[in-house]
Design an enzyme around this catalytic site. Structure first.
Site, short mmCIF file in Angstrom:
data_model
loop_
_atom_site.label_atom_id
_atom_site.label_comp_id
_atom_site.label_asym_id
_atom_site.label_seq_id
_atom_site.Cartn_x
_atom_site.Cartn_y
_atom_site.Cartn_z
N SER A 26 0.85 -1.20 0.00
CA SER A 26 0.00 0.00 0.00
C SER A 26 0.88 1.24 0.00
CB SER A 26 -0.89 0.01 1.25
OG SER A 26 -1.58 1.24 1.37
N TYR B 135 -2.52 -0.42 10.40
CA TYR B 135 -2.56 -0.93 9.02
C TYR B 135 -1.27 -0.55 8.30
CZ TYR B 135 -4.17 -1.26 4.13
OH TYR B 135 -4.29 -1.56 2.79
#
Length: 299
Positions: free
Chosen positions: A193, A206
């Site tokens: 990501s 995250y």
């Protein structure tokens, strides 16, 4: 130039072609489903055209029921691969739809329902895929969980645990089970990501897992390269998937993705080609790489 050349389709402006305005207010419980989303994500159902780049291969995609995983499953099938997808039991409806698209492409689909936080399940999906297809050539480690955090000091330990087990432990368990069965030419692809490089404080746990995934990808690429196995990552930016309305950030959702240079969120379909490249012979000299698909946002 010939008349045919003059009539070539003009390049599409990347700022358009997909939803580019504000997103309607909406919220879902985790893990999130495609059905209630407004607008509906584009997984390439009507647009992706295969070129036989994965003919004869078998792939396992974790979190393959919806979002990026679904787009990759559809693309892989249209490129000629049989595809197994793992997913949570609550996502059965999305998984069945993905399987239907795989079968429409003339390929075999295997549905593997369970929770990746279980070591037994995360390891067993490799054996189940091998038993069904007789081989395993591409492993896409895509399953993920995120949730908006009001503050670091209020981050519950059980939520931190859930994020790490879903995003890291399951990835390690599945990869560890798969590696002994992979042959030269095989490929492992992680879904990292932009958060690994540009972390948001509301997604601190995250982002931590995504940073660890990048380290995992680069280290494993060094170990497996001499065995002829490539390991890479795709690093998406803001992509419109069920994970987004299920993240619980109602104040930010309307403007989701509009801070990118392309001024819009991406669609799952726009990532499929990156995974195909890394899974196919077209990417034969790419290993240890992190391929950004971010709408222009820098890593």
């Amino acid at each position: 130039m010939s008349d045919a050349g003059k009539q070539q389709e003009q390049p599409r402006d990347p700022r358009g072609g997909y939803h580019s305005g504000p997103f309607p207010q909406q919220e879902q419980e985790q893990p999130g489903l495609t059905g209630p989303m407004d607008p509906k994500p584009d997984h390439g159902e009507l647009s992706y055209e295969g070129k036989d780049l994965l003919t004869g291969k078998a792939a396992l995609i974790t979190g393959g029921d919806s979002g990026i995983g679904k787009a990759v499953a559809i693309a892989f099938a249209r490129e000629g691969a049989d595809v197994a997808i793992s997913y949570l039991p609550e996502e059965e409806e999305d998984a069945q739809d993905t399987a239907e698209w795989i079968r429409k492409a003339g390929r075999n689909a295997l549905l593997l329902a369970g929770d990746g936080r279980s070591e037994d399940f995360s390891s067993r999906i490799v054996e189940d895929t091998l038993a069904e297809f007789g081989q395993l050539d591409v492993v896409v480690l895509n399953a993920a969980y995120q949730k908006n955090r009001d503050s670091f000091e209020s981050l519950p330990t059980e939520e931190f645990d859930r994020v790490f087990k879903t995003n890291l432990y399951s990835l390690l368990w599945t990869a560890r089970a798969a590696v002994p069965h992979l042959k030269p030419g095989a490929s492992i692809i992680t879904t990292a990501s932009i958060q690994a490089f540009n972390p948001s404080p509301q997604l601190i746990d995250y982002a931590m897992t995504k940073g660890a995934q990048v380290a995992f990808t680069k280290a494993l690429a060094q170990e497996l390269g001499p065995k002829g196995i490539r390991v890479n990552a795709v690093a998406p930016g803001p992509i419109w998937t069920p994970l987004i309305p299920a993240t619980e950030w109602p104040d930010k959702l309307p403007s989701f993705g509009q801070d990118t240079p392309l001024q819009r969120a991406g669609q799952p379909a726009e990532l499929a080609a990156a995974y195909v490249l890394l899974a196919s012979e077209q990417g034969s000299y790419i290993s240890g790489a992190v391929l950004p698909v971010t709408g222009g946002k820098g890593l």
